[in-house]
Design an enzyme around this catalytic site. Structure first.
Site: not given
Ligand code: GLY
Length: 363
Positions: A270, A267-268, A244-247, A216
């Site tokens: 989510g 980042t990392g 799937r939606v991340g952070d 990210t």
């Molecule tokens: N931090 C990016 C994700 O988990 O999609």
């Protein structure tokens, strides 16, 4: 006493109390880094954003708006087919489809724009900026986000490069239990014949490495008028469950900017950041008097304290995944911390672009 000085005064007397609120303090080294003493305009990004901060800085010097400058900065990484974590060339979901997430927040107007699960558009951060500028909404997802982008003239194209397609095929051939569907023994839940669940602690720590990547890019910038903005963009977790939606596109999770306080990004993993509202929390911690490095560290401590699933902990009880937090305060102080060693971040100001080490919470 101005706002920042008041906060610094409060910080000296109350960091211990604030840190206690952030989690157990005994294991944390509250490091003060040179970035915490930086003042004045800058651009900051995750470690993969060296070119992004350089470009954003050039644009800030030309007087471009902070949100435009960072979106054009991260666009360099989004368009790079060799970066398999963001935009074009990003690793796909479990069906082989690249779905991208991004958010932008503009400090001066306190307006946000985000897109999630957008397909076939190389530059989701630019689309998120248009959601911010041209609509009364904050978030567009899936087909609606793609249609919105196409209506504005963004080109639809296949984002799956040959390199990413081959990586996905290798994963498909070998993934076995390594997908995002939990096997019964990985779940913290047991179900009866009616589907009623009871949560249970899984007895054994699973120390095997999580086989996914969550690349990210986060970028924030502050100009000489005291205006700031933040942006995060990603292809998300590789081989994720479709949808799937991340952070990254969630305001307050993967990114948050408040013109009166500062900006933060993540980042990392989510899922961990969403469940602790990581970026909002970092900005709140700065408002309570923490330096940017302390605020990032406190967010990671909060995440670590709230991670309960044994499969996410190593044999010392520490999270076995990476999260890196980035923070920039309204006066130009900046910092970054990571859950596990190895996190880096990029900064650019009058001294030029440079990459620095994030402070690890665990050794
Ligand atoms: N931090 C990016 C994700 O988990 O999609």
């Amino acid at each position: 006493m101005n706002n920042i000085n008041r906060r610094r005064f409060l910080a000296a007397s109350s960091l211990t109390a604030i840190a206690a609120a952030a989690g157990k303090t005994n294991a944390v080294t509250w490091r003060h880094e040179p970035g915490d003493d930086h003042r004045g305009p800058l651009a900051i990004a995750s470690g993969n954003g060296l070119k992004a901060v350089e470009r954003a800085w050039e644009l800030l010097k030309q007087g471009r708006d902070t949100a435009e400058a960072i979106v054009l900065g991260v666009k360099i990484v989004e368009e790079d087919p060799n970066d398999m974590s963001v935009g074009y060339g990003g690793l796909p979901n479990e069906r082989g489809v690249v779905q991208l997430d991004s958010s932008v927040m503009h400090g001066p107007t306190h307006k946000a724009g985000c897109v999630a699960c957008i397909e076939n558009i190389k530059t989701p951060a630019s689309v998120a900026l248009e959601v911010l500028r041209r609509t009364d909404h904050v978030m567009l997802v899936g087909k609606g986000a793609t249609e919105f982008a196409v209506a504005l003239g963004f080109k639809e194209e296949n984002l799956l490069t040959e390199r990413a397609r081959k990586a996905w095929l290798r994963w498909k051939a070998n993934h076995g239990p390594n997908d995002d569907w939990l096997n019964p023994e990985q779940m913290d839940w047991k179900f009866d014949e009616n589907g009623n669940g009871t949560h249970t602690a899984v007895a054994q720590a699973d120390t095997s490495e999580i086989p996914y990547t969550t690349g990210t890019i986060h970028c924030s910038a502050l100009n000489d008028k005291g205006e700031l903005s933040g942006c995060t963009t990603t292809s998300g977790l590789s081989y994720k469950i479709p949808g799937r939606v991340g952070d990254s596109p969630i305001i307050g999770a993967g990114m948050y900017a408040d013109n009166q306080i500062g900006s933060a990004g993540a980042t990392g993993r989510g899922e961990a950041v969403i469940q602790s509202c990581g970026s909002f929390l970092a900005v709140q911690f700065m408002d309570m008097g923490m330096t940017p490095t302390e605020a990032c560290t406190a967010v990671l401590k909060r995440i670590a304290d709230r991670t309960k699933q044994h499969r996410l902990l190593n044999d010392k009880g520490e999270p076995n995944f990476q999260v890196t937090m980035y923070a920039m305060r309204k006066d130009g102080a900046f910092g970054s911390a990571c859950m596990r060693p190895g996190g880096t971040f990029a900064v650019c100001d009058d001294e030029g672009p440079r990459r620095l080490q994030s402070v690890p919470l665990f050794g």
